[in-house]
Design an enzyme around this catalytic site. Structure first.
Site, PDB file in Angstrom:
ATOM      1  CG  PHE A 106      -1.902  -1.042   1.338  1.00  0.00           C
ATOM      2  CD1 PHE A 106      -3.127  -0.932   0.699  1.00  0.00           C
ATOM      3  CD2 PHE A 106      -1.638  -2.193   2.077  1.00  0.00           C
ATOM      4  CE1 PHE A 106      -4.074  -1.944   0.794  1.00  0.00           C
ATOM      5  CE2 PHE A 106      -2.570  -3.207   2.172  1.00  0.00           C
ATOM      6  CZ  PHE A 106      -3.794  -3.087   1.526  1.00  0.00           C
ATOM      7  CG  ASP A 107       1.048   5.874  -1.693  1.00  0.00           C
ATOM      8  OD1 ASP A 107       2.149   6.118  -1.176  1.00  0.00           O
ATOM      9  OD2 ASP A 107       0.244   6.746  -2.070  1.00  0.00           O
TER      10      ASP A 107
END
Length: 634
Positions: free
Chosen positions: A305-306
């Site tokens: 995930f960013d």
């Protein structure tokens, strides 16, 4: 339409079979045979036409096998067999096409949502025109209950808009002046005027329909294998039927073998599941570019995930402006004037705070240089601004005093991002910005783990203190912070080399290289739609992380469904062939079972249309594992 033709043919053939049965009961066997022959020829004609068309394309189809079997049955005088086989085949094709239509229902529902008309405001007045006649730059008026026909910016009015066609979210969203709206959405309550900047096939909604159509027509590796298999298997069955006749001299047995061994259910087992799965995804705001990406997503066991805009809301607020030697409003105004050209979340937050404080932003930035993963450099009113993180300032030769560093670290440990501001080579202040974690993030990660994801980690360009706090709250397995876009790509490649099947979830703009490198790139939200649709393999049309969890569990369910269908199709053929060889199954009964298997395969796939993961509505949160930015993923 095929379904209409098949229904008429099946209806006529059914009536003729009923008439033959009545003639049989009346003792008029001669007339019964005439009716059966007529029934066989009537239905057989439509079957033979399809077989001939397939042969012209050098393809051996199931229609060819049935045509051969019917002709053979007529030659040997098995009129009941020929009539029943043609009736069952046409009826099965009709039922199959009707059921297949249900698997495409999600796409049909999307198309039905397409706006057909729009009210435009032109010098000659308010005109009601076809949606296709709206041109870029038109001002479009939309009232309560009407569909938005264009993509654009609201320039007047306010309204609650149902964006289910775009995001899959049925709860209306409030829209006011300055907000973006999309074609295909519906004004639930209110009144808005829109400046159209995308019309016709350029709108987001039109692109969604195009993507879903292309995805449903695309073929997975499994489908391509089954197509190649059928291309070899079908002519092989013809040859084996000839061999059976040569050995047994039993024409009926050879014809029965020919029909029973048809791979009809096997050939549709994969595509019908994939069409239903992609349709379900589209209806829930998840755009899958093709079946191959659905298959890959089902195998994903590590999700990256960013942070900003993915795990967090992406709408941060300025929590403090600390200065040393410069007035706070002056520092904020200069920083905002420099950041006016920035597309980064943090830069836009600084601009929004300055406007909220009613500071006048009168100077245009000059000689702007955006440093990826660092910040921004610009000249504002003759002053050189450097706004960003420590790396950026160090690269500009700006010294960060110890007391400023201590303050910045304290703000970061409190969950803020510390944006350092230097003017003319001297550090003048720190702007603290905090972003909130999305409320559904933790549950979404738990659902991903429940559906087979072994690792969930974060890669971010933000500072390590803020990243660690977010990772700890969400129970992530690892957090790696202060990364440049190329660093994220290296991490994706490193994890792939360790044997993981990696999905990268980001906003589709700053994370484009990592999205392209991952096994499956998943882009979040409509804010980056254009680039997302080009770069990512899967696009989530809202900013909700639970769509990621739904997409992953749906992909696994779709692949399971394909496997179930394949086993059912192959198992049916094996049982039928055994029955034929044992003399227990004959031409008509074998065709009945065969068509039933085709229908069962299709009905099994239809279940995917309504699929929702177990526990999706009431997933429970559990205590997380504290993240450590230095923990290697093993």
């Amino acid at each position: 339409m095929i379904s209409f033709t098949n229904s008429r043919v099946a209806g006529v053939t059914g009536v003729m079979l009923l008439a033959a049965f009545v003639l049989h009961l009346a003792g008029l066997a001669h007339y019964k045979d005439y009716v059966l022959i007529a029934s066989s020829l009537f239905a057989g004609y439509f079957i033979a036409v399809k077989a001939f068309n397939a042969l012209r394309l050098k393809a051996f189809s199931i229609e060819l096998l049935v045509t051969i079997a019917v002709v053979g049955a007529l030659i040997i005088g098995e009129y009941v067999e020929s009539a029943v086989v043609t009736f069952l085949f046409v009826l099965g094709a009709y039922l199959e096409s009707r059921t297949l239509e249900r698997t495409r229902s999600s796409l049909r529902e999307l198309i039905d949502m397409s706006p057909t008309e729009a009210t435009v405001i032109r010098p000659e007045g308010h005109l009601r025109v076809p949606a296709d006649d709206v041109v870029k730059g038109d001002r479009v008026l939309v009232r309560s209950g009407e569909k938005v026909a264009v993509d654009g910016i609201v320039v007047a009015g306010q309204a609650l808009i149902v964006e289910a066609a775009i995001t899959g979210e049925s709860v209306p969203a409030g829209k006011a002046v300055g907000d973006r709206v999309f074609s295909g959405t519906i004004v639930d309550n209110g009144y808005i005027e829109i400046d159209a900047d995308r019309v016709g096939e350029e709108t987001t909604f039109a692109k969604i329909i195009e993507m879903v159509e292309e995805a449903q027509e695309s073929k997975t590796r499994t489908q391509k294998f089954l197509d190649r298999f059928a291309g070899i298997y079908t002519p092989g069955i013809v040859a084996m039927s000839v061999l059976v006749y040569a050995i047994t001299r039993n024409v009926e047995l050879a014809l029965t073998f020919l029909v029973i061994a048809c791979p009809g259910a096997l050939v549709i087992s994969a595509p019908v599941s994939m069409v239903a799965g992609i349709g379900n995804a589209a209806r829930n705001g998840v755009l899958v570019k093709g079946g191959e990406f659905m298959e890959k997503l089902a195998k994903v066991d590590l999700v990256i995930f960013d942070k900003t805009g993915t795990l967090t809301r992406g709408r941060p607020d300025v929590t403090d402006v600390k200065t040393w030697g410069t007035d706070a409003d002056t520092l904020l105004r200069l920083a905002a004037e420099a950041e006016r050209v920035s597309e980064h979340h943090l830069g836009q937050t600084i601009v929004a705070e300055a406007r909220q404080r009613k500071l006048t932003l009168s100077h245009e930035p000059q000689e702007v240089e955006v440093v990826k993963g660092g910040g921004l450099l610009a000249n504002v009113a003759g002053r050189r601004m450097a706004i960003g993180n420590r790396k950026l300032l160090a690269g500009q030769g700006v010294v960060v005093p110890a007391h400023v560093e201590q303050y910045a670290v304290e703000r970061e440990r409190a969950g803020n991002t510390a944006v350092l501001v230097a003017i003319d080579g001297r550090l003048e202040g720190v702007i603290s910005i905090a972003d909130q974690i999305k409320p559904e993030a933790r549950v979404a990660i738990e659902r991903l783990r429940a559906s087979g994801v072994r690792q969930a980690i974060m890669l971010t360009g933000d500072n390590r203190h803020t990243a660690q706090q977010v990772g700890s709250e969400l129970g992530l397995d690892a957090v790696h912070a202060e990364l440049l876009p190329q660093d994220k790509v290296q991490w994706v490649s490193r994890l792939q080399s360790q044997g993981y099947t990696v999905a990268m979830v980001g906003d589709g703009i700053n994370d484009a290289p990592a999205l392209a490198t991952a096994d499956v790139g998943v882009a979040m939200g409509v804010s980056g739609t254009d680039l997302s649709m080009e770069t990512a393999d899967i696009v989530l049309m809202s900013d909700r992380l639970d769509q990621v969890a739904h997409a992953h569990s749906l992909a696994r369910a779709t692949v399971r469904n394909m496997q179930q269908n394949t086993i059912l199709a192959v198992g049916t053929v094996v049982v039928l062939l055994a029955g034929v060889l044992l003399g227990k199954i004959f031409l008509a009964s074998g065709m009945l079972v065969h068509e039933a298997s085709v229908l069962l395969v299709t009905l099994n796939a239809v279940r995917l249309i309504r699929y929702r993961a177990r526990g999706a509505a009431k997933a429970q949160m559990r205590p997380g594992v504290a993240a450590n930015p230095g923990v290697p993923v093993a």
